[in-house]
Write a protein that holds these residues in place. Structure first.
Motif, PDB file in Angstrom:
ATOM      1  N   LYS A 194       0.827  -1.206   0.000  1.00 23.01           N
ATOM      2  CA  LYS A 194       0.000   0.000   0.000  1.00 23.01           C
ATOM      3  C   LYS A 194       0.860   1.254   0.000  1.00 23.01           C
ATOM      4  CE  LYS A 194      -4.274   1.796   1.947  1.00 23.01           C
ATOM      5  NZ  LYS A 194      -5.344   1.569   2.946  1.00 23.01           N
ATOM      6  N   VAL A 195       1.946   1.244   0.774  1.00 18.49           N
ATOM      7  CA  VAL A 195       2.855   2.386   0.802  1.00 18.49           C
ATOM      8  C   VAL A 195       3.520   2.562  -0.556  1.00 18.49           C
ATOM      9  CG1 VAL A 195       5.018   3.245   1.785  1.00 18.49           C
ATOM     10  CG2 VAL A 195       3.273   2.256   3.276  1.00 18.49           C
ATOM     11  N   LYS A 196       3.957   1.461  -1.136  1.00 19.02           N
ATOM     12  CA  LYS A 196       4.606   1.510  -2.444  1.00 19.02           C
ATOM     13  C   LYS A 196       3.657   2.070  -3.503  1.00 19.02           C
ATOM     14  CE  LYS A 196       6.957  -1.500  -5.769  1.00 19.02           C
ATOM     15  NZ  LYS A 196       7.356  -2.911  -6.067  1.00 19.02           N
ATOM     16  N   GLN A 197       2.388   1.636  -3.458  1.00 21.32           N
ATOM     17  CA  GLN A 197       1.399   2.115  -4.414  1.00 21.32           C
ATOM     18  C   GLN A 197       1.129   3.602  -4.221  1.00 21.32           C
ATOM     19  OE1 GLN A 197       0.208   0.399  -6.945  1.00 21.32           O
ATOM     20  NE2 GLN A 197      -0.938   2.187  -7.641  1.00 21.32           N
ATOM     21  N   THR A 198       1.050   4.050  -2.980  1.00 16.68           N
ATOM     22  CA  THR A 198       0.827   5.472  -2.698  1.00 16.68           C
ATOM     23  C   THR A 198       1.981   6.314  -3.231  1.00 16.68           C
ATOM     24  OG1 THR A 198      -0.425   4.927  -0.700  1.00 16.68           O
ATOM     25  CG2 THR A 198       0.439   7.172  -0.874  1.00 16.68           C
ATOM     26  N   LEU A 199       3.197   5.840  -3.065  1.00 15.88           N
ATOM     27  CA  LEU A 199       4.369   6.554  -3.575  1.00 15.88           C
ATOM     28  C   LEU A 199       4.359   6.608  -5.104  1.00 15.88           C
ATOM     29  CD1 LEU A 199       7.145   5.143  -1.204  1.00 15.88           C
ATOM     30  CD2 LEU A 199       6.145   7.435  -1.156  1.00 15.88           C
ATOM     31  N   LEU A 200       3.993   5.490  -5.732  1.00 15.76           N
ATOM     32  CA  LEU A 200       3.943   5.452  -7.197  1.00 15.76           C
ATOM     33  C   LEU A 200       2.914   6.430  -7.744  1.00 15.76           C
ATOM     34  CD1 LEU A 200       4.279   1.625  -7.956  1.00 15.76           C
ATOM     35  CD2 LEU A 200       5.948   3.421  -8.429  1.00 15.76           C
ATOM     36  N   GLN A 201       1.800   6.562  -7.051  1.00 14.35           N
ATOM     37  CA  GLN A 201       0.781   7.517  -7.478  1.00 14.35           C
ATOM     38  C   GLN A 201       1.299   8.951  -7.455  1.00 14.35           C
ATOM     39  OE1 GLN A 201      -2.502   6.698  -4.848  1.00 14.35           O
ATOM     40  NE2 GLN A 201      -3.138   4.864  -5.967  1.00 14.35           N
TER      41      GLN A 201
END
Length: 268
Positions: A194-201
């Motif tokens: 979830k953190v990785k996805q938030t950063l990618l966004q």
């Protein structure tokens, strides 16, 4: 891949091996040349079955391993970010803090790129940095790259950059147009995706990651066989099965003779 699909693929590969075994058991009706052909067919069918049925399962082993690491309580991941000074650090901190499992968000330092220093300039910056701000106790001036790194402890990057920019303007009459902010984020392994996805966004990719999940990924990448090697091994399994089929009858007959021999010995 769905678990049921994986089971079906394994069963299909076993069916192929049974087929190879059955063909090899026709040894009494074969010539020697045909026996060699059976061995070749066994290897080919094993390799074909491995490529179509087992290879897709094998390729997902790293995902299975990381999935296990993510559900183990206490596992953590440490993400290191190198952000532009134009990034809204506070907004990023607030967004990540809303995610359950984020344990800490720390600005560890700033890197300010300037130019390749001469000996005189290097000595000047090296002696000036600790006098700019009382928080600049831990720093490093890279003469070749022309960068100044300042470690942060209980101090924000915006405050550090302001102190450096004010000093730079007084001495060089110019602005600091760009700097890099280094951030360390500690999260539970379960929150990593979830953190990785938030950063990618936000267009941010971690420069490096340490932790249980990342170690599992690294270990899988170094220990897993290549697709060609795995298919070759499956072909070897097919070859072994065909050999077992060719000599199965001989093995059975020998086993029966051995049992009769043992019974006779016991009688006497």
């Amino acid at each position: 891949m769905d678990f049921i699909v994986a089971i079906i693929y394994v069963i299909l590969f076993i069916v192929l091996m049974i087929f190879v075994f059955s063909i090899a058991m026709l040894k009494p009706f074969m010539s020697k040349k045909e026996m060699v052909l059976v061995l070749a067919v066994g290897f080919f069918i094993g390799a074909l079955g491995g490529a179509f049925f087992l290879s897709p399962i094998y390729s997902e082993v790293p995902e299975v391993a990381t999935a296990i690491e993510k559900v183990i309580p206490g596992n953590e991941e440490v993400l290191y970010l190198d952000l532009s000074s134009s990034t809204d650090i506070n907004a990023l901190r607030n967004d990540l803090s809303k995610i359950e499992g984020v344990k800490s968000f720390e600005e560890t330092g700033v890197t300010i790129p300037l130019w390749s220093f001469s000996d005189t300039e290097y000595a000047f910056f090296n002696s000036s940095v600790p006098n700019m701000d009382s928080h600049f106790g831990n720093y490093y001036v890279n003469k070749t790259d022309g960068t100044v790194y300042i470690a942060l402890k209980n101090y924000s990057s915006s405050e550090a950059l302001k102190s450096f920019a004010d000093w730079y303007k007084e001495n060089f009459d110019g602005p600091i147009n760009y700097a890099q902010v280094h951030v360390k984020i500690v999260v539970s392994s379960s929150a990593y995706d979830k953190v990785k996805q938030t950063l990618l966004q936000k267009g941010i990719v971690a420069s490096s990651v340490e932790g249980s999940v990342q170690s599992s990924i690294d270990n899988s990448n170094t220990t897993l066989l290549s697709n060609v090697q795995f298919v070759a091994i499956c072909g070897g399994i097919g070859l072994i099965v065909s050999v077992l089929g060719l000599f199965f009858e001989t093995f059975v007959v020998s086993r029966r003779r051995f049992k009769r021999f043992v019974r006779r010995k016991r009688k006497y």
